[in-house]
Design a protein around this motif. Structure first.
Motif, short mmCIF file in Angstrom:
data_model
loop_
_atom_site.label_atom_id
_atom_site.label_comp_id
_atom_site.label_asym_id
_atom_site.label_seq_id
_atom_site.Cartn_x
_atom_site.Cartn_y
_atom_site.Cartn_z
N GLU A 2 -5.52 -5.80 -10.08
CA GLU A 2 -5.40 -4.19 -9.86
C GLU A 2 -6.57 -3.45 -10.17
O GLU A 2 -6.70 -2.32 -9.57
N LYS A 3 -7.31 -3.71 -11.32
CA LYS A 3 -8.29 -2.80 -11.53
C LYS A 3 -9.48 -2.73 -10.58
O LYS A 3 -9.96 -1.76 -10.14
N ILE A 4 -9.73 -3.91 -9.65
CA ILE A 4 -10.57 -4.01 -8.44
C ILE A 4 -9.95 -3.20 -7.51
O ILE A 4 -10.74 -2.41 -6.89
N ILE A 5 -8.57 -3.20 -7.22
CA ILE A 5 -8.01 -2.48 -6.26
C ILE A 5 -8.17 -0.84 -6.60
O ILE A 5 -8.58 0.01 -5.64
N PHE A 6 -7.74 -0.49 -7.73
CA PHE A 6 -7.86 0.79 -7.99
C PHE A 6 -9.17 1.30 -8.13
O PHE A 6 -9.35 2.75 -8.04
N SER A 80 3.45 -2.78 -1.53
CA SER A 80 3.02 -2.64 -3.11
C SER A 80 2.65 -1.30 -3.32
O SER A 80 2.46 -0.40 -2.36
N MET A 81 2.49 -1.15 -4.62
CA MET A 81 1.93 0.28 -5.17
C MET A 81 0.85 0.74 -4.61
O MET A 81 0.67 2.00 -4.09
N ILE A 82 -0.10 -0.25 -4.54
CA ILE A 82 -1.63 0.21 -4.24
C ILE A 82 -1.64 0.58 -2.51
O ILE A 82 -2.47 1.60 -2.19
N THR A 83 -0.71 -0.09 -1.77
CA THR A 83 -0.56 0.30 -0.50
C THR A 83 -0.05 1.75 -0.28
O THR A 83 -0.38 2.52 0.63
N GLN A 87 -1.50 5.06 1.36
CA GLN A 87 -1.35 5.67 2.38
C GLN A 87 -0.91 7.34 1.95
O GLN A 87 -1.09 8.10 2.93
N THR A 88 -0.57 7.56 0.96
CA THR A 88 -0.47 8.96 0.41
C THR A 88 -1.78 9.76 0.40
O THR A 88 -1.88 10.83 0.92
N ILE A 89 -2.85 8.76 -0.06
CA ILE A 89 -4.04 9.50 -0.24
C ILE A 89 -4.85 9.68 1.19
O ILE A 89 -5.14 10.95 1.49
N TYR A 90 -4.55 8.91 2.19
CA TYR A 90 -4.92 8.97 3.37
C TYR A 90 -4.28 9.94 4.06
O TYR A 90 -4.82 10.91 5.27
N PHE A 91 -3.18 10.33 3.85
CA PHE A 91 -2.42 11.35 4.55
C PHE A 91 -2.97 12.79 4.30
O PHE A 91 -3.07 13.53 5.05
N TRP A 92 -3.20 13.03 2.76
CA TRP A 92 -3.59 14.17 2.30
C TRP A 92 -5.23 14.34 2.78
O TRP A 92 -5.53 15.63 3.26
N ILE A 235 -7.16 -5.36 1.23
CA ILE A 235 -6.41 -5.75 0.10
C ILE A 235 -5.89 -7.21 0.25
O ILE A 235 -5.98 -7.78 -0.69
N SER A 236 -5.50 -7.45 1.35
CA SER A 236 -5.09 -8.76 1.60
C SER A 236 -6.36 -9.82 1.28
O SER A 236 -5.76 -10.87 0.93
#
Length: 240
Positions: A2-6, A80-83, A87-92, A235-236
């Motif tokens: 999770e640290k790597i992804i965030f 997943s939470m990271i996805t 998706q929220t970040i990319y929308f904004w 991510i996959s």
């Protein structure tokens, strides 16, 4: 894991916030005054209230995509939470970039709205119908309306409406298709189409303004969805 992804997402959050600041600053840019002919009937339309107000537009088109994104996570456990966060970040991020593009267009062109004469109330004396006026001052006591009368191209309403609609349609398309989802996608598109049409019927924009705004919105929504595809693949690969 999770640290790597965030760590991968954190720079995008900072970038999105920076884009938001630029959107805020660019919204206050005042375009150069463009000239006009005294007999230009395309600028003498009635000043009306917007059918789709700016506040309703922001509420409607910002709430729906984010609701769909987080509904899939909390209710459907679809991703997943990271996805979901990405998706929220990319929308904004996409909406901010599209808005900056629109603001630059308004600033550089300074195209006059169809209701310019009533919205600006220029202090002019026409000696002939075909006289060209390039120096004038708006006398409308409502300064904000006068300034907005010079920001016709492109349409921000159409841009945001089509950006949000296409982005949400893309999110829905990722799920298992059925007739109900197709109808939902059609309704989303129809709402954006209706918003664009009201900008013309309300005398707020010329048809080409709406076309340009719609194209900008569709372009940025498509680019954001394309980038999300590569993010999901990365991510996959990390997860495996």
């Amino acid at each position: 894991m999770e640290k790597i992804i965030f760590k991968k997402i954190f720079p995008e959050i900072i970038l999105t916030l920076l884009v938001g600041v630029i959107v805020f600053v660019s919204s206050f840019l005042e375009p150069d005054s463009q000239g006009f002919f005294c007999n230009d009937r395309s600028l003498d339309r009635q000043l009306k209230q917007s059918t789709v107000s700016k506040y309703f537009l922001c509420l409607f088109y910002f709430v729906i995509p984010n609701t769909v994104i987080w509904y899939d996570y909390y209710i459907c456990s679809y991703k997943s939470m990271i996805t979901t966060c990405n998706q929220t970040i990319y929308f904004w991020l996409g909406s901010g970039l599209a808005h900056i593009t629109v603001n630059i267009g308004k600033y550089c062109t300074g195209r006059l709205r169809p209701n310019f004469f009533q919205a600006c109330k220029p202090n002019i004396k026409c000696l002939s119908k075909d006289q060209f006026i390039d120096e004038y001052i708006c006398t409308n006591s409502d300064v904000s309306v006068a300034i907005e009368s010079k920001k016709s191209f492109p349409s921000a309403h159409a841009c945001l409406a089509f950006y949000s609609a296409i982005y949400t349609i893309g999110l829905v398309h990722k799920r298992k298709n059925n007739a109900l989802l197709v109808i939902l996608q059609f309704i989303l598109f129809l709402s954006a189409w209706y918003t664009g049409l009201t900008r013309i019927s309300d005398n707020m924009h010329h048809s080409t303004d709406v076309i340009a705004g719609s194209m900008i919105g569709v372009l940025f929504a498509t680019v954001m969805m394309y980038n999300l595809k590569f993010f999901d693949e990365s991510i996959s690969s990390i997860s495996t």
